[in-house]
Write a protein that holds these residues in place. Structure first.
Motif, PDB file in Angstrom:
ATOM      1  N   UNK A 158       0.972  -1.101  -0.174  1.00  0.00           N
ATOM      2  CA  UNK A 158      -0.107   0.111   0.019  1.00  0.00           C
ATOM      3  C   UNK A 158       1.030   1.027   0.189  1.00  0.00           C
ATOM      4  N   UNK A 159       1.943   1.061   0.709  1.00  0.00           N
ATOM      5  CA  UNK A 159       2.666   2.517   0.731  1.00  0.00           C
ATOM      6  C   UNK A 159       3.444   2.752  -0.560  1.00  0.00           C
ATOM      7  N   UNK A 160       3.899   1.396  -1.197  1.00  0.00           N
ATOM      8  CA  UNK A 160       4.567   1.510  -2.556  1.00  0.00           C
ATOM      9  C   UNK A 160       3.873   2.040  -3.636  1.00  0.00           C
ATOM     10  N   UNK A 161       2.526   1.867  -3.499  1.00  0.00           N
ATOM     11  CA  UNK A 161       1.613   2.086  -4.605  1.00  0.00           C
ATOM     12  C   UNK A 161       0.657   3.290  -4.099  1.00  0.00           C
ATOM     13  N   UNK A 162       1.001   3.892  -2.971  1.00  0.00           N
ATOM     14  CA  UNK A 162       0.145   4.951  -2.407  1.00  0.00           C
ATOM     15  C   UNK A 162      -1.141   4.602  -2.482  1.00  0.00           C
ATOM     16  N   UNK A 163      -1.671   3.511  -1.828  1.00  0.00           N
ATOM     17  CA  UNK A 163      -3.123   3.235  -1.628  1.00  0.00           C
ATOM     18  C   UNK A 163      -3.635   3.893  -0.432  1.00  0.00           C
ATOM     19  N   UNK A 164      -4.993   4.217  -0.630  1.00  0.00           N
ATOM     20  CA  UNK A 164      -5.487   4.982   0.476  1.00  0.00           C
ATOM     21  C   UNK A 164      -6.085   4.126   1.775  1.00  0.00           C
ATOM     22  N   UNK A 165      -5.084   3.630   2.288  1.00  0.00           N
ATOM     23  CA  UNK A 165      -5.043   2.688   3.585  1.00  0.00           C
ATOM     24  C   UNK A 165      -4.571   3.949   4.718  1.00  0.00           C
ATOM     25  N   UNK A 166      -5.466   3.773   6.104  1.00  0.00           N
ATOM     26  CA  UNK A 166      -5.022   4.201   7.178  1.00  0.00           C
ATOM     27  C   UNK A 166      -3.556   4.024   7.511  1.00  0.00           C
ATOM     28  N   UNK A 167      -2.808   5.022   8.167  1.00  0.00           N
ATOM     29  CA  UNK A 167      -1.433   5.074   8.673  1.00  0.00           C
ATOM     30  C   UNK A 167      -1.323   3.779   9.732  1.00  0.00           C
ATOM     31  N   UNK A 168      -0.296   2.948   9.498  1.00  0.00           N
ATOM     32  CA  UNK A 168      -0.094   1.629  10.102  1.00  0.00           C
ATOM     33  C   UNK A 168       1.442   1.596  10.420  1.00  0.00           C
ATOM     34  N   UNK A 169       1.685   0.866  11.636  1.00  0.00           N
ATOM     35  CA  UNK A 169       2.856   0.405  12.172  1.00  0.00           C
ATOM     36  C   UNK A 169       2.885  -1.054  12.626  1.00  0.00           C
ATOM     37  N   UNK A 170       4.121  -1.529  12.543  1.00  0.00           N
ATOM     38  CA  UNK A 170       3.939  -3.078  12.865  1.00  0.00           C
ATOM     39  C   UNK A 170       4.639  -3.281  14.471  1.00  0.00           C
TER      40      UNK A 170
END
Length: 396
Positions: free
Chosen positions: A122-134
């Motif tokens: 999602x980050x690589x393709x700039x998909x509209x996902x909420x900000x996330x951390x592992x």
């Protein structure tokens, strides 16, 4: 099991009645995989049963290979759960010798099933996902300071049983501040699984909307519909118990447009469900993508868009079912769990019963009643001492 006169290529189903029924309604014979006595083995749409009590993936693959090789034509293979999807995808070269199936690219399957890899995609393709951390709750570690905006939800990377030790039936845990993460952390460490912390999109579960699509080998949309959750159990971050089809040309238009656009960006082929949550301002946020068949396909079929049947037609070289638009307002219900969800939400029992009666997709089907009735009868008989059972009802 059915002894009807349906003909054509078998559908081999690793799934439940929400997958068997849309296939059966299209006149497709089913071979079901699972333990004895499950609902699917009693359906009039089931012609074959492949016994499987659970175990190592390799053993199931070998059993499927033996079954497929014994058929006059390659069956079409359908899977309904992430674990089954991963198994088929990872053994696709062997299984393709005796089965037909519509699967996304192997690397894409891995990236969509694992939430950590999905976040990277999602980050690589700039998909509209909420900000996330592992999150990695290792022995001796302390809760990290996250550069995220609370409230957050914490959820497992994949749907694994250890999560149930923390949250039971729920898919996620809400955290309203860093102190709640610190309090939760000691409970996470013994479970031994990696997790994700994600910024919460405000609003109830009814704001979760989805796009369901089948994209053929040429990259064209062969069938689609949109829908929305009505109830889940538990009420927050729970599993779906009541669903409805939305108007793909009206309230669901932006959902479908977003799903198609994202499908193109990730290079999807096959079936997928795109889950979005609509924030109070109306913006859609992508929550997950599931590249497999699922319970929604029962609802889509009774509403007029039978994605499993379209896939079967494509893979067997038959004409596709006539193009259609799913009827808005059609509903699906998981009766036993939705009874709990309705009660927890304060819905009067009489009103809920009337709603269930109108729901088109549910376990009780007048044209195929035994998947619902037979398991209940078997449980009842198991409580009666064998010597005292009525002769007409005693099991052999």
């Amino acid at each position: 099991m059915s002894t009807g006169t349906r003909h054509g290529t078998l559908a081999c189903v690793l799934g439940d009645m929400d997958l068997v029924r849309p296939l059966g309604l299209a006149g497709i014979r089913c071979a079901v995989v699972g333990p004895a006595g499950t609902a699917t083995t009693h359906s009039r749409f089931t012609d074959r049963w492949i016994p499987w009590e659970g175990g190592h993936d390799g053993a199931l693959v070998d059993r499927l290979l033996r079954f497929g090789a014994a058929q006059p034509g390659k069956p079409v293979l359908y899977v309904e759960e992430d674990t089954q999807l991963l198994m088929v995808s990872r053994h696709r070269d062997r299984l393709a010798a005796v089965f037909r199936f519509a699967l996304a690219d192997a690397d894409l399957v891995e990236s969509l099933v694992d939430k950590g890899r999905f976040q990277q995609l999602a980050e690589r393709l700039d998909l509209p996902v909420p900000r996330t951390r592992r999150l990695r709750p290792l022995p001796g570690s302390e809760a990290p300071d996250l550069d995220l905006r609370y409230p957050l939800i914490v959820k497992p990377l994949t749907r694994r049983p250890p999560w149930n030790e923390i949250e039971g039936l729920g898919k996620a845990i809400r955290l309203d501040g860093p102190e709640e993460l610190r309090a939760l952390w000691p409970r996470l460490i013994p479970v031994g699984i990696d997790l994700l912390a994600q910024e919460l999109i405000p609003g109830p579960e009814t704001r979760i909307e989805s796009h369901h699509v089948y994209i053929d080998v040429d990259g064209a949309v062969a069938g689609e519909f949109t829908g929305r959750k009505i109830r889940t159990y538990p009420l927050e971050y729970g599993h779906s118990t009541a669903l409805t089809v939305t108007d793909i040309d009206g309230e669901g238009a932006d959902v479908a447009a977003s799903g198609r656009e994202i499908a193109g960006r990730i290079g999807l082929r096959g079936v997928a469900k795109f889950d979005f949550k609509r924030d109070p301002g109306g913006r859609l946020h992508l929550l997950e993508i599931n590249p497999r068949f699922n319970l929604w396909h029962h609802l889509g079929a009774v509403a007029g868009v039978n994605l499993p049947a379209i896939v079967h037609a494509d893979l067997t070289g038959r004409p596709r079912p006539a193009a259609a638009r799913a009827r808005p307002g059609a509903c699906w219900c998981h009766i036993s769990k939705d009874r709990l969800a309705a009660r927890e939400s304060g819905m009067p029992a009489a009103r809920w019963l009337a709603w269930v009666a109108r729901a088109e997709a549910k376990a009780i089907a007048l044209d195929d009643p035994m998947p619902f009735l037979r398991p209940k009868l078997d449980r009842l008989l198991s409580r009666i001492p064998r010597g005292t059972r009525p002769a007409r009802l005693a099991k052999p």
